[in-house]
Scaffold this active site. Structure first.
Site, PDB file in Angstrom:
ATOM      1  CB  CYS A 117      -0.966  -0.029   1.179  1.00 42.43           C
ATOM      2  SG  CYS A 117      -0.198  -0.418   2.764  1.00 42.43           S
TER       3      CYS A 117
HETATM    4  N1  LIG Z   1      -4.250  -4.922   4.975  1.00 37.92           N
HETATM    5  C1  LIG Z   1      -3.719  -4.180   3.991  1.00 37.92           C
HETATM    6  O1  LIG Z   1      -3.999  -2.966   3.849  1.00 37.92           O
HETATM    7  C2  LIG Z   1      -2.773  -4.799   3.035  1.00 37.92           C
HETATM    8  C3  LIG Z   1      -2.300  -6.110   3.182  1.00 37.92           C
HETATM    9  N2  LIG Z   1      -1.433  -6.639   2.250  1.00 37.92           N
HETATM   10  C4  LIG Z   1      -0.874  -7.976   2.374  1.00 37.92           C
HETATM   11  O2  LIG Z   1      -1.851  -8.935   2.025  1.00 37.92           O
HETATM   12  C5  LIG Z   1      -1.626 -10.125   2.753  1.00 37.92           C
HETATM   13  C6  LIG Z   1      -2.871 -10.406   3.581  1.00 37.92           C
HETATM   14  O3  LIG Z   1      -3.023  -9.298   4.470  1.00 37.92           O
HETATM   15  P1  LIG Z   1      -4.290  -9.066   5.358  1.00 37.92           P
HETATM   16  O4  LIG Z   1      -5.500  -9.540   4.626  1.00 37.92           O
HETATM   17  O5  LIG Z   1      -4.240  -7.674   5.835  1.00 37.92           O
HETATM   18  O6  LIG Z   1      -3.951 -10.076   6.565  1.00 37.92           O
HETATM   19  P2  LIG Z   1      -4.914 -10.695   7.642  1.00 37.92           P
HETATM   20  O7  LIG Z   1      -4.063 -10.988   8.814  1.00 37.92           O
HETATM   21  O8  LIG Z   1      -6.098  -9.835   7.832  1.00 37.92           O
HETATM   22  O9  LIG Z   1      -5.380 -12.055   6.946  1.00 37.92           O
HETATM   23  C7  LIG Z   1      -4.505 -13.083   6.584  1.00 37.92           C
HETATM   24  C8  LIG Z   1      -5.307 -14.358   6.465  1.00 37.92           C
HETATM   25  O10 LIG Z   1      -4.450 -15.429   6.070  1.00 37.92           O
HETATM   26  C9  LIG Z   1      -4.799 -16.562   6.853  1.00 37.92           C
HETATM   27  N3  LIG Z   1      -3.662 -17.489   6.909  1.00 37.92           N
HETATM   28  C10 LIG Z   1      -2.529 -17.371   7.636  1.00 37.92           C
HETATM   29  N4  LIG Z   1      -1.716 -18.438   7.396  1.00 37.92           N
HETATM   30  C11 LIG Z   1      -2.374 -19.238   6.521  1.00 37.92           C
HETATM   31  C12 LIG Z   1      -2.073 -20.481   5.902  1.00 37.92           C
HETATM   32  N5  LIG Z   1      -0.923 -21.117   6.130  1.00 37.92           N
HETATM   33  N6  LIG Z   1      -2.966 -21.008   5.028  1.00 37.92           N
HETATM   34  C13 LIG Z   1      -4.132 -20.377   4.762  1.00 37.92           C
HETATM   35  N7  LIG Z   1      -4.482 -19.194   5.353  1.00 37.92           N
HETATM   36  C14 LIG Z   1      -3.612 -18.632   6.203  1.00 37.92           C
HETATM   37  C15 LIG Z   1      -5.136 -15.973   8.202  1.00 37.92           C
HETATM   38  O11 LIG Z   1      -5.861 -16.883   8.948  1.00 37.92           O
HETATM   39  P3  LIG Z   1      -6.441 -16.540  10.421  1.00 37.92           P
HETATM   40  O12 LIG Z   1      -7.783 -15.939  10.131  1.00 37.92           O
HETATM   41  O13 LIG Z   1      -6.494 -17.847  11.099  1.00 37.92           O
HETATM   42  O14 LIG Z   1      -5.516 -15.555  11.061  1.00 37.92           O
HETATM   43  C16 LIG Z   1      -5.941 -14.748   7.792  1.00 37.92           C
HETATM   44  O15 LIG Z   1      -7.293 -15.034   7.592  1.00 37.92           O
HETATM   45  C17 LIG Z   1      -0.429  -9.902   3.663  1.00 37.92           C
HETATM   46  O16 LIG Z   1       0.727 -10.416   3.053  1.00 37.92           O
HETATM   47  C18 LIG Z   1      -0.386  -8.378   3.770  1.00 37.92           C
HETATM   48  O17 LIG Z   1       0.899  -7.964   4.077  1.00 37.92           O
HETATM   49  C19 LIG Z   1      -1.094  -5.903   1.145  1.00 37.92           C
HETATM   50  C20 LIG Z   1      -1.519  -4.622   0.958  1.00 37.92           C
HETATM   51  C21 LIG Z   1      -2.348  -3.958   1.942  1.00 37.92           C
HETATM   52  C1  LIG Z   2      -0.395  -0.168   9.249  1.00 33.09           C
HETATM   53  C2  LIG Z   2       0.523  -1.251   8.718  1.00 33.09           C
HETATM   54  O1  LIG Z   2       1.106  -1.987   9.478  1.00 33.09           O
HETATM   55  N1  LIG Z   2       0.649  -1.341   7.407  1.00 33.09           N
HETATM   56  C3  LIG Z   2       1.495  -2.320   6.776  1.00 33.09           C
HETATM   57  C4  LIG Z   2       1.425  -2.263   5.286  1.00 33.09           C
HETATM   58  C5  LIG Z   2       0.381  -3.084   4.648  1.00 33.09           C
HETATM   59  C6  LIG Z   2       0.746  -3.538   3.256  1.00 33.09           C
HETATM   60  O2  LIG Z   2       0.858  -2.872   2.285  1.00 33.09           O
HETATM   61  O3  LIG Z   2       1.011  -4.787   3.198  1.00 33.09           O
HETATM   62  P1  LIG Z   2       2.129  -5.723   2.639  1.00 33.09           P
HETATM   63  O4  LIG Z   2       3.278  -5.019   2.109  1.00 33.09           O
HETATM   64  O5  LIG Z   2       2.460  -6.516   3.813  1.00 33.09           O
HETATM   65  O6  LIG Z   2       1.510  -6.514   1.619  1.00 33.09           O
HETATM   66  C7  LIG Z   2       2.964  -2.068   7.122  1.00 33.09           C
HETATM   67  O7  LIG Z   2       3.378  -0.920   7.108  1.00 33.09           O
HETATM   68  O8  LIG Z   2       3.686  -3.058   7.228  1.00 33.09           O
END
Ligand SMILES: NC(=O)C1=CN([C@@H]2O[C@H](COP(=O)(O)OP(=O)(O)OC[C@H]3O[C@@H](n4cnc5c(N)ncnc54)[C@H](OP(=O)(O)O)[C@@H]3O)[C@@H](O)[C@H]2O)C=CC1
Ligand SMILES: CC(=O)N[C@@H](CCC(=O)OP(=O)(O)O)C(=O)O
Length: 314
Positions: A117
């Protein structure tokens, strides 16, 4: 008409749930669901990953790498939301607006790594300035990102929403090892060669993000001023549906002199603003960390890959 089969590995997580919401509005896709009690079962995940035309990986990095290794079907296109593959050879960066030719690469690629992000905002703001020669590639830059807490996924959301912790009420700078995980992709996809000093700050609001980059004209290409910076950005993104460059010093972007980091929430838009005086400028890019910063961008990449209208479901 046969529908595209889509699987979201990590369907219960923050980005996975949002992708589900976006796909639920569409009739051209069939979402393959995994039983809740099997969502971490490698064999069941492998079955669904290989049955999908497009599989989103909304997982921690290690699980995303594991998922990629489970795919044997050459037809399955992976779109990884994690940090695991963003600078890895063989993976295409999921930012259609990155450069001319990026959409063609996304159309061909079966391995798409979606940007982080903070990195999305930083790259969209800086890449055109480096390409235009206004910002020298070796310039030491600094950048600050103000972000909502949903960027930290389920655990950070729970921490903030539990309440009762006064420390969470004020903004919290982090990344203070100067090694935030987005820095490698910021370098790789802008053409910058000097690591920026990057400090994110998480605040007590759910979503929305703005990356600010200060610039001194004395360090830029001779003759560069605020107008030249705004012009380079506006020319680069002319005709782009999801990237909007605001007029120089746009008072309308401000609310009584304050910049709203949540103004792109619930959209797939990134807005870039340039504020300047005679010597300096600040370039600020804002987006929804769960929109153009994650789930929206992932769906946009899917649309491009499948040759569909890029804005479907967004
Ligand atoms: N949130 C954001 O704004 C952004 C996030 N991302 C990236 O996207 C990815 C997902 O992030 P986000 O949705 O925020 O994370 P969350 O922690 O909200 O969700 C991750 C999910 O993955 C599940 N999980 C963990 N391990 C496993 C496994 N081995 N097999 C299957 N499922 C699994 C978790 O299960 P459980 O419910 O049991 O914890 C959870 O439901 C991350 O890599 C994050 O860095 C990228 C850009 C922005
Ligand atoms: C508030 C907060 O913790 N934000 C996350 C970024 C989320 C994101 O972009 O996720 P990935 O790069 O993990 O996909 C951080 O700065 O690490």
């Amino acid at each position: 008409m046969s529908r595209y089969r889509i699987f979201v590995d990590g369907q219960e997580g923050t980005t996975g749930l949002r992708i589900h919401e976006m796909l639920a509005r569409r009739s051209d896709v069939e979402v393959l669901l995994i039983d809740a009690d099997k969502r971490k079962d490698s064999a069941e995940r492998a079955r669904l990953l290989n049955a999908a035309d497009v599989a989103f990986l909304c997982l921690p990095d290690a699980a995303a790498k594991e998922a990629a290794a489970l795919v044997t079907n050459p037809n399955t296109c992976l779109i990884d939301a994690s940090t695991a593959h963003r600078t890895v050879a063989g993976w295409t960066f999921g930012l259609p607006e990155l450069a001319a030719g990026q959409r063609a690469k996304l159309r061909e690629s079966k391995r798409i790594a979606n940007p982080g992000c903070h990195a999305s905002a930083f790259i969209l703001a800086l890449r055109p300035l480096v390409d235009a020669g206004l910002v020298p590639a070796a310039l030491p830059l600094s950048a600050t990102s103000i972000t909502g807490y949903s960027g930290g996924g389920k655990s950070m959301i729970a921490e903030y929403q539990a309440g009762g912790n006064a420390k969470l009420e004020s903004p919290r700078p982090y990344g203070l090892t100067l090694a935030h995980k987005h820095i490698p992709e910021m370098l790789a996809h802008t053409g910058l060669t000097t690591k920026p000093v990057f400090m994110p700050i998480v605040g007590n609001f759910y979503k929305g993000l703005a990356v600010s980059v200060p610039l001194h004209f004395s360090q830029l290409a001779p003759g560069t001023d605020g107008a030249a910076i705004q012009r380079a950005l506006a020319q680069r993104y002319e005709g782009e549906r999801f990237v909007k460059v605001l007029p120089l010093g746009d008072a309308a972007a401000l609310d009584g002199g304050f910049f709203d980091v949540q103004a792109c929430n619930d959209s797939n838009r990134c807005e870039i603003a340039v504020f300047a005086d005679a010597q300096q400028a600040i370039v600020i890019a804002r987006l929804d960390n769960l929109g153009k910063g994650a789930s929206g961008a992932a769906v946009q990449s899917m649309n491009v890959h499948l040759g569909l209208d890029e804005g479907l479901g967004l």
